[in-house]
Design a protein around this motif. Sequence first.
Motif, mmCIF file in Angstrom:
data_model
loop_
_atom_site.group_PDB
_atom_site.id
_atom_site.type_symbol
_atom_site.label_atom_id
_atom_site.label_comp_id
_atom_site.label_asym_id
_atom_site.label_seq_id
_atom_site.Cartn_x
_atom_site.Cartn_y
_atom_site.Cartn_z
ATOM 1 N N LYS A 90 0.830 -1.215 0.000
ATOM 2 C CA LYS A 90 0.000 0.000 0.000
ATOM 3 C C LYS A 90 0.860 1.260 0.000
ATOM 4 O O LYS A 90 0.491 2.273 -0.604
ATOM 5 N N SER B 127 1.911 2.162 -3.671
ATOM 6 C CA SER B 127 0.726 1.892 -4.502
ATOM 7 C C SER B 127 0.915 2.276 -5.973
ATOM 8 O O SER B 127 0.184 1.787 -6.832
ATOM 9 N N PRO C 279 -2.896 -5.231 -2.549
ATOM 10 C CA PRO C 279 -3.645 -4.288 -3.402
ATOM 11 C C PRO C 279 -3.422 -4.539 -4.892
ATOM 12 O O PRO C 279 -2.614 -5.383 -5.291
#
Length: 475
Positions: free
Chosen positions: A40, A43, A65
Amino acid sequence: MTPTFEQTEIIRAVKETSSNLLISALAGSGKTSTLTLIAKALSQTPILSIAFNKKIALEMEDKLPGNCESATMNSLGHRAWGNFLGKRLIVKTGKNYDLLKEAVEALPSAAREEAFKDFSDTLKMIEAGKQAGYVPSGTHPNLKPLLNDDEFFSSLEDIPSALQERLIREVSSRSIDLGMKGTIDFSDQLFLPVIFPVSFNKRELLLVDEAQDLSNLNHVMIKKIYKNRLIAVGDKCQAIYGFRGAHKDGMAALQQLFNMKEFPLSISFRCPRSVVRAANFRAPNMTAPDWAEEGEVKVLKNFKVADFPQNPAIICRNNAPLFSMAIWLLENGRYPELIGNDVVKGLIKILEKFGPGTLPQNEALEKAADWRDFKKTKVRNKGRIEDQYRCLCIFINQGTNLREAIAYANHISNSSGPVKLMTGHKAKGLEFDDVFFLDENLIGSNGQEPNIKYVIITRAMKTLTYISSKDITHE
């Protein structure tokens, strides 16, 4: 979850530096959540998360993610090898078996008989060769093997005969030739792209879990995939797979190879305080969070089946005490389940070679002793053979003849119930409220032995109880 100080420091290094990072994550210290925080924090960066098997890859894919791709080393190697050859690959799981069988059948009768007797052991050594990056000396001069003949044969747990060495060289060489034509097995997916000058699709950032279990072969493949940055997570105290090809000091080797800065994850969110103190013998910097319960660590003498809670785990260094325990539990109305019963299947194959099903118990025990004495002349790790011998005797003593011994071994293998029994190696990655550590004295003090003890201890989420086979109460 609020990040700990250690996790905050890791994320700071992730965001503010471009260094390669090695995260030393002790048992239960939140490594998966840390990997998620890392992903994260980056990202905008495409990330490749490398997992050991498809199940873990899918789990990581769900947790990480969208900027992360999750893949196994096998899938990456398969794709790279197919691109290198420019053809669709055929995966043949019995490739080594077929090649060895063909080579053995071509031998003169006397040598053929000897080779079939050692067939399964030879097959395992051929497989070990691929895992170690072995190429028979003088067969493929343009390749880059990780081990030559002398290095490979001296590294094996089993001591190969001259005939076995000859067969291993022949089959290993022919397997490479077949791989060059597009026929591979699962080990080839890792082996062939490493020893050949294969190019991989390099990635900006690699995330690697279980770094302590990587082999030299894995290190080389990572180097081929690596482009700008590597972040690896592992626990050197859980390095217990040296016997199956993992680098015996894998995290240190990886750190040196990629010039990695090390960061700790030392707070165990799994283990209570008393269990953490028990694990400090191997991981002195392991601590428990402020809110952790005290838990309980104790020694239980002269125990009965009633002393075990409903869903305990019984973990031991060796198999023989577990099999004896499983029989005792069954005889006293509890239902055990052996985790990783592939060992029993291997023992059944050995029993089946002792003779007809009508072979009396006393003669079967003699056959087992002969098998033990013969095998000890062919291996370096004689303790493994002694454990297998004790297992064979346990099953033989359950019947009047060999057929009954095999039937009981199958019964134990197929037993299912709430009491889980397993070796320390099979317990890795699992956790239980109540852990019973069986026969701690079987664990040595050298090599990776202390790590096995650490793994067993750190499976406990509430209680850790030391028990000994000699303290079983026969009601």
